[in-house]
Write an enzyme that holds these catalytic residues in place. Sequence first.
Site, PDB file in Angstrom:
ATOM      1  N   ASP A  37       0.847  -1.203   0.000  1.00 25.48           N
ATOM      2  CA  ASP A  37       0.000   0.000   0.000  1.00 25.48           C
ATOM      3  C   ASP A  37       0.880   1.251   0.000  1.00 25.48           C
ATOM      4  OD1 ASP A  37      -1.996   1.876   0.312  1.00 25.48           O
ATOM      5  OD2 ASP A  37      -2.695   1.141   2.254  1.00 25.48           O
TER       6      ASP A  37
ATOM      7  N   ASP B  67      -5.553   7.240   2.231  1.00 22.26           N
ATOM      8  CA  ASP B  67      -6.275   6.134   2.860  1.00 22.26           C
ATOM      9  C   ASP B  67      -7.668   5.993   2.255  1.00 22.26           C
ATOM     10  OD1 ASP B  67      -7.433   4.261   4.450  1.00 22.26           O
ATOM     11  OD2 ASP B  67      -7.439   5.479   6.284  1.00 22.26           O
TER      12      ASP B  67
ATOM     13  N   ASP C 113      -1.777   6.088 -12.163  1.00 24.67           N
ATOM     14  CA  ASP C 113      -0.428   5.851 -11.671  1.00 24.67           C
ATOM     15  C   ASP C 113      -0.442   4.869 -10.495  1.00 24.67           C
ATOM     16  OD1 ASP C 113       2.405   6.588 -11.544  1.00 24.67           O
ATOM     17  OD2 ASP C 113       1.903   7.501  -9.610  1.00 24.67           O
TER      18      ASP C 113
ATOM     19  N   HIS D  44      -0.333  -0.061  -5.732  1.00 24.77           N
ATOM     20  CA  HIS D  44      -0.271   0.451  -4.360  1.00 24.77           C
ATOM     21  C   HIS D  44      -1.623   1.000  -3.889  1.00 24.77           C
ATOM     22  CE1 HIS D  44       4.085   0.189  -4.796  1.00 24.77           C
ATOM     23  NE2 HIS D  44       3.970   0.838  -5.932  1.00 24.77           N
TER      24      HIS D  44
ATOM     25  N   GLU E 273      -1.012   1.670 -14.469  1.00 21.82           N
ATOM     26  CA  GLU E 273       0.398   1.302 -14.393  1.00 21.82           C
ATOM     27  C   GLU E 273       0.589   0.353 -13.224  1.00 21.82           C
ATOM     28  OE1 GLU E 273       4.681   2.780 -12.803  1.00 21.82           O
ATOM     29  OE2 GLU E 273       2.778   3.384 -11.958  1.00 21.82           O
TER      30      GLU E 273
END
Length: 489
Positions: free
Chosen positions: A195, A203, A232, A236, A262
């Site tokens: 993350d 968050d 992007d 994550h 990505e």
Amino acid sequence: MDNQFIMQFFEWNIENDGEHWNRLKQDALALSKAGMGAVWIPPCAKAAQQNSVGYDVYDLYDLGEFDQKGTVRTRYGTKAQLIEAIGEAHRQGIRVYADVVLNHKAGADATEKFLAIEVDPNDRNRELSQPFDIEGWTSFTFPGRGDHYSGFKWNYTHFSAVDRDGLTKRNAIFKVYGEGKVWAEGVDNEKGNYDYLMSADIDYNNEIVVEEVKRWALWLIETLHVDGFRMDAVKHIDEGFLKGLVDHVRGKTSPDFFVMGEYWHADQARLNRFIDDSDQALQLFDVALHFRLVEASRRGRDYDLTHLFDDTLVSTNPFRAVTFVDNHDSQPGEALESWVEDWFKPIAYAMILLRKDGLPCVFYGDYYGINGGPASKKAQLDPLFYARKALAYGEQVDAFDHANVVGFLRKGDMEHPDSGVAVVASNGEEGTKRMAFGPERAGRTFFDLTGNRGETITLDQDGAAVFTVNGGSVSVWADEAHRDWASRE
Ligand code: CA
């Protein structure tokens, strides 16, 4: 329907002159003539550093309009120039995809004190401390913009972690402590849970944040009239949030709103898992193919070209793959440096532009050259663009039957006059490949659109011929009817 392709309209080192949106405006006509159907533009929101490429995003609502971070314009220009450039691209029939950076924010206006837990950078699920007070850069109040467009001010409750404690002046990963503060689900499992990437990590377990970012996404589309997003760092970001955002945007705009993500991972299985888990909501860049191309370019004749497409996204999930050769991160000197060597570039581009599968994305740094780096390859790429636009249609017949010389053929279709193309590539010596278009093309004469080979080749009664290629090169054989391609609109 004509073949489409995208250009990534920036590289890492382009001049910080505020003229980039103007460059897009000036070049839109030429790009359209070259066959570009879409451009992916760099992050357009105000960044923490004026001279950055824009991935250290500070204020999503400041597109080069407010005096913040010591500048009104971004590296690329002002909001007004951006809107003009997009308008011109649209007039030339080019769609525009915005680079959307939603994993993190940087350059907070002030610090806040809050409880956090330090975690192991190599295993983010491993806590190294009890909750303790830190001073983190998490307060975003946007004094230069005020409440224009949004009155939302960010504080530590909107983030999951930061990388700096002002009290002890230490850099580490400090996970915000409190009710509901857990790492995102459905992120990459590298480092336990990936993350956290950088700066203040947003968050998306916090519904207030989700609603604000959804609202922003629609504001961006209404403001700029962009036709799609390049998202992007999706490995994550909470997968459920991503899917929800894409559904929301498509519901409010069009089901065809284009979204490519990505996800930087060389394993196609990982890419496919993300695509499945997000219910096919996003296209992904074919990072697996990029690494095949890198390897092939580095190993030269020792690389077996018949394996070029093994275990790639485009070979396993062709309708979800955005194929590319290089980008702003893989270019020399950058974070994910893995440059496809220049000698191999024409082969690599022929492989992504002229085959039937994948949506190709051409790198600005290859087409225009990299500022202070490798030169423009426009002269080599333009014939390939033409071949994609005018010739690369119809059935594909592969001749991937030799380690150093491979070929494939597109038979052409009725919609595109005298279409069809025979491609031969070599990473070793000069070579040949016998391929057949079929008897209906018997007697036609072909020439090498790249100019690498000077001879012409006449198809026999079966519409077949032995097509040639130079050593370490590619040839793209086209019907003589296209000899004047360079002067065509
Ligand atoms: Ca994250």
